[in-house]
Design a protein around this motif. Structure first.
Motif, PDB file in Angstrom:
ATOM      1  N   THR A  25     -11.316   7.444  51.003  1.00 27.75           N
ATOM      2  CA  THR A  25     -12.084   8.656  50.765  1.00 27.75           C
ATOM      3  C   THR A  25     -13.248   8.365  49.834  1.00 27.75           C
ATOM      4  N   ASN A  26     -14.430   8.633  50.287  1.00 28.45           N
ATOM      5  CA  ASN A  26     -15.564   8.543  49.378  1.00 28.45           C
ATOM      6  C   ASN A  26     -15.895   9.944  48.898  1.00 28.45           C
ATOM      7  N   GLU A  27     -16.633   9.991  47.782  1.00 35.35           N
ATOM      8  CA  GLU A  27     -16.820  11.273  47.083  1.00 35.35           C
ATOM      9  C   GLU A  27     -17.411  12.350  47.991  1.00 35.35           C
ATOM     10  N   ASP A  28     -18.395  11.968  48.789  1.00 31.96           N
ATOM     11  CA  ASP A  28     -19.051  12.981  49.593  1.00 31.96           C
ATOM     12  C   ASP A  28     -18.293  13.286  50.893  1.00 31.96           C
ATOM     13  N   GLY A  29     -17.162  12.589  51.086  1.00 32.76           N
ATOM     14  CA  GLY A  29     -16.357  12.862  52.267  1.00 32.76           C
ATOM     15  C   GLY A  29     -17.107  12.640  53.563  1.00 32.76           C
ATOM     16  N   GLU A  30     -18.023  11.692  53.562  1.00 35.44           N
ATOM     17  CA  GLU A  30     -18.908  11.553  54.705  1.00 35.44           C
ATOM     18  C   GLU A  30     -18.185  11.114  55.969  1.00 35.44           C
ATOM     19  N   LEU A  31     -17.054  10.459  55.814  1.00 30.88           N
ATOM     20  CA  LEU A  31     -16.347  10.012  57.005  1.00 30.88           C
ATOM     21  C   LEU A  31     -15.638  11.160  57.707  1.00 30.88           C
ATOM     22  N   GLY A  32     -15.498  12.288  57.003  1.00 32.09           N
ATOM     23  CA  GLY A  32     -14.933  13.473  57.629  1.00 32.09           C
ATOM     24  C   GLY A  32     -13.632  13.194  58.352  1.00 32.09           C
ATOM     25  N   LEU A  87     -26.547   6.073  60.825  1.00 26.84           N
ATOM     26  CA  LEU A  87     -25.467   5.667  61.731  1.00 26.84           C
ATOM     27  C   LEU A  87     -24.976   4.264  61.403  1.00 26.84           C
ATOM     28  N   SER A  88     -25.909   3.366  61.103  1.00 26.11           N
ATOM     29  CA  SER A  88     -25.516   2.007  60.744  1.00 26.11           C
ATOM     30  C   SER A  88     -24.666   2.010  59.476  1.00 26.11           C
ATOM     31  N   GLN A  89     -25.068   2.847  58.521  1.00 24.57           N
ATOM     32  CA  GLN A  89     -24.305   2.921  57.269  1.00 24.57           C
ATOM     33  C   GLN A  89     -22.919   3.512  57.521  1.00 24.57           C
ATOM     34  N   LEU A  90     -22.882   4.556  58.338  1.00 29.92           N
ATOM     35  CA  LEU A  90     -21.604   5.196  58.650  1.00 29.92           C
ATOM     36  C   LEU A  90     -20.683   4.204  59.362  1.00 29.92           C
ATOM     37  N   SER A  91     -21.248   3.456  60.269  1.00 28.52           N
ATOM     38  CA  SER A  91     -20.475   2.485  61.023  1.00 28.52           C
ATOM     39  C   SER A  91     -19.881   1.421  60.102  1.00 28.52           C
ATOM     40  N   GLN A  92     -20.713   0.946  59.161  1.00 32.07           N
ATOM     41  CA  GLN A  92     -20.233  -0.055  58.206  1.00 32.07           C
ATOM     42  C   GLN A  92     -19.115   0.525  57.336  1.00 32.07           C
ATOM     43  N   ARG A  93     -19.301   1.765  56.912  1.00 33.27           N
ATOM     44  CA  ARG A  93     -18.298   2.413  56.061  1.00 33.27           C
ATOM     45  C   ARG A  93     -16.984   2.576  56.823  1.00 33.27           C
ATOM     46  N   PHE A  94     -17.106   2.940  58.088  1.00 29.41           N
ATOM     47  CA  PHE A  94     -15.908   3.117  58.908  1.00 29.41           C
ATOM     48  C   PHE A  94     -15.186   1.784  59.090  1.00 29.41           C
ATOM     49  N   SER A 102     -14.149  10.140  70.693  1.00 28.27           N
ATOM     50  CA  SER A 102     -14.408  11.571  70.577  1.00 28.27           C
ATOM     51  C   SER A 102     -14.877  11.923  69.165  1.00 28.27           C
ATOM     52  N   MET A 103     -14.186  11.351  68.161  1.00 29.65           N
ATOM     53  CA  MET A 103     -14.559  11.626  66.767  1.00 29.65           C
ATOM     54  C   MET A 103     -15.950  11.092  66.452  1.00 29.65           C
ATOM     55  N   LEU A 104     -16.241   9.905  66.973  1.00 32.15           N
ATOM     56  CA  LEU A 104     -17.559   9.314  66.733  1.00 32.15           C
ATOM     57  C   LEU A 104     -18.652  10.246  67.243  1.00 32.15           C
ATOM     58  N   ALA A 105     -18.510  10.687  68.498  1.00 30.78           N
ATOM     59  CA  ALA A 105     -19.545  11.529  69.096  1.00 30.78           C
ATOM     60  C   ALA A 105     -19.724  12.812  68.298  1.00 30.78           C
ATOM     61  N   GLN A 106     -18.613  13.305  67.742  1.00 26.01           N
ATOM     62  CA  GLN A 106     -18.676  14.540  66.979  1.00 26.01           C
ATOM     63  C   GLN A 106     -19.356  14.337  65.629  1.00 26.01           C
ATOM     64  N   GLU A 107     -19.090  13.192  64.997  1.00 28.11           N
ATOM     65  CA  GLU A 107     -19.567  12.977  63.626  1.00 28.11           C
ATOM     66  C   GLU A 107     -21.015  12.519  63.536  1.00 28.11           C
ATOM     67  N   ILE A 108     -21.571  11.990  64.628  1.00 22.29           N
ATOM     68  CA  ILE A 108     -22.893  11.364  64.486  1.00 22.29           C
ATOM     69  C   ILE A 108     -24.058  12.316  64.716  1.00 22.29           C
ATOM     70  N   GLU A 109     -23.800  13.519  65.185  1.00 22.94           N
ATOM     71  CA  GLU A 109     -24.916  14.413  65.483  1.00 22.94           C
ATOM     72  C   GLU A 109     -25.712  14.732  64.222  1.00 22.94           C
ATOM     73  N   GLY A 110     -27.039  14.708  64.358  1.00 20.78           N
ATOM     74  CA  GLY A 110     -27.917  15.040  63.240  1.00 20.78           C
ATOM     75  C   GLY A 110     -28.270  13.856  62.363  1.00 20.78           C
ATOM     76  N   LYS A 111     -27.675  12.697  62.628  1.00 14.83           N
ATOM     77  CA  LYS A 111     -27.920  11.546  61.767  1.00 14.83           C
ATOM     78  C   LYS A 111     -29.033  10.653  62.328  1.00 14.83           C
ATOM     79  N   THR A 112     -29.724   9.937  61.420  1.00 14.09           N
ATOM     80  CA  THR A 112     -30.718   8.951  61.839  1.00 14.09           C
ATOM     81  C   THR A 112     -30.003   7.654  62.196  1.00 14.09           C
ATOM     82  N   LEU A 113     -30.719   6.745  62.859  1.00 12.99           N
ATOM     83  CA  LEU A 113     -30.109   5.463  63.227  1.00 12.99           C
ATOM     84  C   LEU A 113     -29.679   4.690  61.985  1.00 12.99           C
ATOM     85  N   GLU A 114     -30.469   4.787  60.942  1.00 18.49           N
ATOM     86  CA  GLU A 114     -30.104   4.083  59.715  1.00 18.49           C
ATOM     87  C   GLU A 114     -28.823   4.666  59.119  1.00 18.49           C
TER      88      GLU A 114
END
Ligand code: ZN
Length: 159
Positions: free
Chosen positions: A110-117, A92-99, A78-90
């Motif tokens: 926690t990263n500075e930009d709080g991208e993992l939300g 998404l790959s970065q977000l996935s690696q970070r997660f 559920s969180m994944l589907a919510q967080e990925i909207e608006g992102k490019t595939l690239e």
């Protein structure tokens, strides 16, 4: 297939996970997905189907994740589907690696930009190493879906 008992998840992080588990977001299947993948974890009966619709600019226009199994996979999907909207595939790959790095304790939560939300809530699952795979399963589906999409449509130039 017997399921493992759900783990007790205390505190704010636990609340966020239980909220997504009880009220999953983006569960409606779509019939015009550009990218789709299914993953299954026989160990605890977790099952997830991820679907993504891209817009003309290659960004996620809509996402759907249908999951079954323990609270962890359902919350993570559920969180994944919510967080990925608006992102490019690239992205998404970065977000996935970070997660993944966060779940495996390789990176600061926690990263500075709080991208993992809200995804940061799932780091509480690290207390239960056997359940980390549950949290990662929707992300494995995402990575597989991206791979399939790129091999079908040709990879985009990097950067
Ligand atoms: Zn599970």
């Amino acid at each position: 297939m017997p399921q493992l008992p759900d783990v007790p998840l205390p505190g704010l992080y636990g609340d966020a996970i239980m909220d997504h588990y009880r009220n999953p977001r983006h569960r409606h299947p779509m019939d015009d997905a550009d990218l789709e993948a299914h993953e299954f974890n026989p160990f605890c009966g977790d099952d997830v189907t991820l679907q993504i619709k891209l817009d003309d600019a290659g960004r996620v226009e809509a996402a759907s994740s249908q999951s079954q199994g323990c609270s962890i996979i359902q919350a993570s999907a559920s969180m994944l589907a919510q967080e990925i909207e608006g992102k490019t595939l690239e992205e998404l790959s970065q977000l996935s690696q970070r997660f993944r790095d966060m779940m495996q304790g390789k990176a600061a939560a926690t990263n500075e930009d709080g991208e993992l939300g809200e995804l940061e809530a799932l780091q509480v699952v690290r207390q239960y190493p056997v359940r980390i795979k549950c949290a990662l399963l929707p992300w494995t589906a995402l990575e597989e879906g991206i791979k399939k999409f790129l091999s079908r449509n040709g990879s985009r130039p990097q950067g």
